[in-house]
Design a protein around this motif. Structure first.
Motif, PDB file in Angstrom:
ATOM      1  N   UNK A  55      47.813  76.288  51.349  1.00 45.05           N
ATOM      2  CA  UNK A  55      46.428  76.407  51.829  1.00 45.05           C
ATOM      3  C   UNK A  55      46.280  75.753  53.200  1.00 45.05           C
ATOM      4  N   UNK A  56      46.965  74.645  53.422  1.00 41.57           N
ATOM      5  CA  UNK A  56      46.917  73.978  54.719  1.00 41.57           C
ATOM      6  C   UNK A  56      47.519  74.830  55.822  1.00 41.57           C
ATOM      7  N   UNK A  57      48.657  75.442  55.546  1.00 42.09           N
ATOM      8  CA  UNK A  57      49.303  76.316  56.529  1.00 42.09           C
ATOM      9  C   UNK A  57      48.425  77.534  56.801  1.00 42.09           C
ATOM     10  N   UNK A  58      47.820  78.075  55.755  1.00 39.84           N
ATOM     11  CA  UNK A  58      46.925  79.222  55.924  1.00 39.84           C
ATOM     12  C   UNK A  58      45.734  78.855  56.806  1.00 39.84           C
ATOM     13  N   UNK A  59      45.135  77.698  56.568  1.00 40.43           N
ATOM     14  CA  UNK A  59      43.988  77.258  57.365  1.00 40.43           C
ATOM     15  C   UNK A  59      44.390  77.003  58.815  1.00 40.43           C
ATOM     16  N   UNK A  60      45.542  76.363  59.009  1.00 38.81           N
ATOM     17  CA  UNK A  60      46.042  76.103  60.362  1.00 38.81           C
ATOM     18  C   UNK A  60      46.261  77.412  61.112  1.00 38.81           C
ATOM     19  N   UNK A  61      46.903  78.356  60.457  1.00 39.83           N
ATOM     20  CA  UNK A  61      47.161  79.659  61.071  1.00 39.83           C
ATOM     21  C   UNK A  61      45.856  80.359  61.411  1.00 39.83           C
ATOM     22  N   UNK A  62      44.909  80.339  60.478  1.00 42.06           N
ATOM     23  CA  UNK A  62      43.609  80.979  60.714  1.00 42.06           C
ATOM     24  C   UNK A  62      42.906  80.347  61.911  1.00 42.06           C
ATOM     25  N   UNK A  63      42.892  79.018  61.967  1.00 43.88           N
ATOM     26  CA  UNK A  63      42.204  78.338  63.066  1.00 43.88           C
ATOM     27  C   UNK A  63      42.853  78.649  64.419  1.00 43.88           C
ATOM     28  N   UNK A  64      44.170  78.572  64.476  1.00 46.00           N
ATOM     29  CA  UNK A  64      44.864  78.836  65.749  1.00 46.00           C
ATOM     30  C   UNK A  64      44.704  80.296  66.157  1.00 46.00           C
ATOM     31  N   UNK A  65      44.863  81.202  65.212  1.00 43.68           N
ATOM     32  CA  UNK A  65      44.743  82.625  65.535  1.00 43.68           C
ATOM     33  C   UNK A  65      43.313  82.983  65.962  1.00 43.68           C
ATOM     34  N   UNK A  66      42.318  82.343  65.362  1.00 44.99           N
ATOM     35  CA  UNK A  66      40.930  82.595  65.745  1.00 44.99           C
ATOM     36  C   UNK A  66      40.662  82.080  67.156  1.00 44.99           C
ATOM     37  N   UNK A  67      41.165  80.899  67.455  1.00 46.74           N
ATOM     38  CA  UNK A  67      41.023  80.345  68.805  1.00 46.74           C
ATOM     39  C   UNK A  67      41.668  81.287  69.821  1.00 46.74           C
ATOM     40  N   UNK A  68      42.858  81.779  69.502  1.00 43.83           N
ATOM     41  CA  UNK A  68      43.539  82.703  70.410  1.00 43.83           C
ATOM     42  C   UNK A  68      42.770  84.008  70.548  1.00 43.83           C
ATOM     43  N   UNK A  69      42.314  84.566  69.438  1.00 45.31           N
ATOM     44  CA  UNK A  69      41.603  85.845  69.469  1.00 45.31           C
ATOM     45  C   UNK A  69      40.302  85.740  70.263  1.00 45.31           C
ATOM     46  N   UNK A  70      39.633  84.610  70.122  1.00 45.68           N
ATOM     47  CA  UNK A  70      38.375  84.403  70.846  1.00 45.68           C
ATOM     48  C   UNK A  70      38.605  83.987  72.298  1.00 45.68           C
ATOM     49  N   UNK A  71      39.849  83.596  72.612  1.00 44.67           N
ATOM     50  CA  UNK A  71      40.115  83.090  73.959  1.00 44.67           C
ATOM     51  C   UNK A  71      39.312  81.832  74.246  1.00 44.67           C
ATOM     52  N   UNK A  72      39.131  81.010  73.218  1.00 43.66           N
ATOM     53  CA  UNK A  72      38.258  79.842  73.293  1.00 43.66           C
ATOM     54  C   UNK A  72      39.025  78.632  73.848  1.00 43.66           C
ATOM     55  N   UNK A  73      39.076  78.543  75.155  1.00 42.18           N
ATOM     56  CA  UNK A  73      39.816  77.472  75.821  1.00 42.18           C
ATOM     57  C   UNK A  73      39.289  76.099  75.422  1.00 42.18           C
ATOM     58  N   UNK A  74      37.985  75.947  75.378  1.00 40.45           N
ATOM     59  CA  UNK A  74      37.411  74.635  75.061  1.00 40.45           C
ATOM     60  C   UNK A  74      37.777  74.181  73.649  1.00 40.45           C
ATOM     61  N   UNK A  75      37.754  75.115  72.705  1.00 37.47           N
ATOM     62  CA  UNK A  75      38.126  74.760  71.325  1.00 37.47           C
ATOM     63  C   UNK A  75      39.618  74.444  71.238  1.00 37.47           C
TER      64      UNK A  75
END
Length: 118
Positions: A55-75
């Motif tokens: 679950x931790x790896x899944x959450x980490x992957x989701x968070x990083x992939x979402x940041x990348x997909x959004x192009x959210x530099x500040x996050x």
């Protein structure tokens, strides 16, 4: 696999967190510690918590992939600043490795003794 990854975190972090690989691994290690996938035992050793690691790896992957997909530099920057650090329990474990070389150059002395062309 998770135990090997945990061990490799310490190898990468030993090179320092001032470069991308070390800082990235620190982010991953601290994230998984915060999620309970990894834990620090009372004796200062680290453990993989089998019931929480996936679950931790899944959450980490989701968070990083979402940041990348959004192009959210500040996050992305905030994540790196918050988690791209060496926390005291990790530093304590690293301090125990001071007498172990950071990188080892293998020497294949037996291979040097073999006849050439065989």
């Amino acid at each position: 696999m998770y135990t090997t990854f945990l061990a490799s975190c310490f190898r990468s972090i030993r090179f320092g967190i001032n470069e991308a690989h070390g800082r990235g691994v620190a982010v991953q290690l601290n994230y998984l510690l915060d999620q309970g996938g990894f834990s620090v035992r009372p004796d200062g050793t680290f453990a993989v918590n089998g019931d929480k690691i996936k679950a931790g790896v899944t959450a980490l992957t989701r968070d990083i992939m979402t940041i990348q997909a959004d192009g959210d530099y500040l996050r992305a920057r905030a994540l790196g600043e918050r988690l791209g650090v060496i926390r005291p329990p990790v530093q304590a474990a690293l301090d125990k490795l001071n007498d172990v070389p950071v990188d080892i150059e293998p020497r294949f002395v037996t291979a040097d003794q073999l006849p050439v062309g065989r």
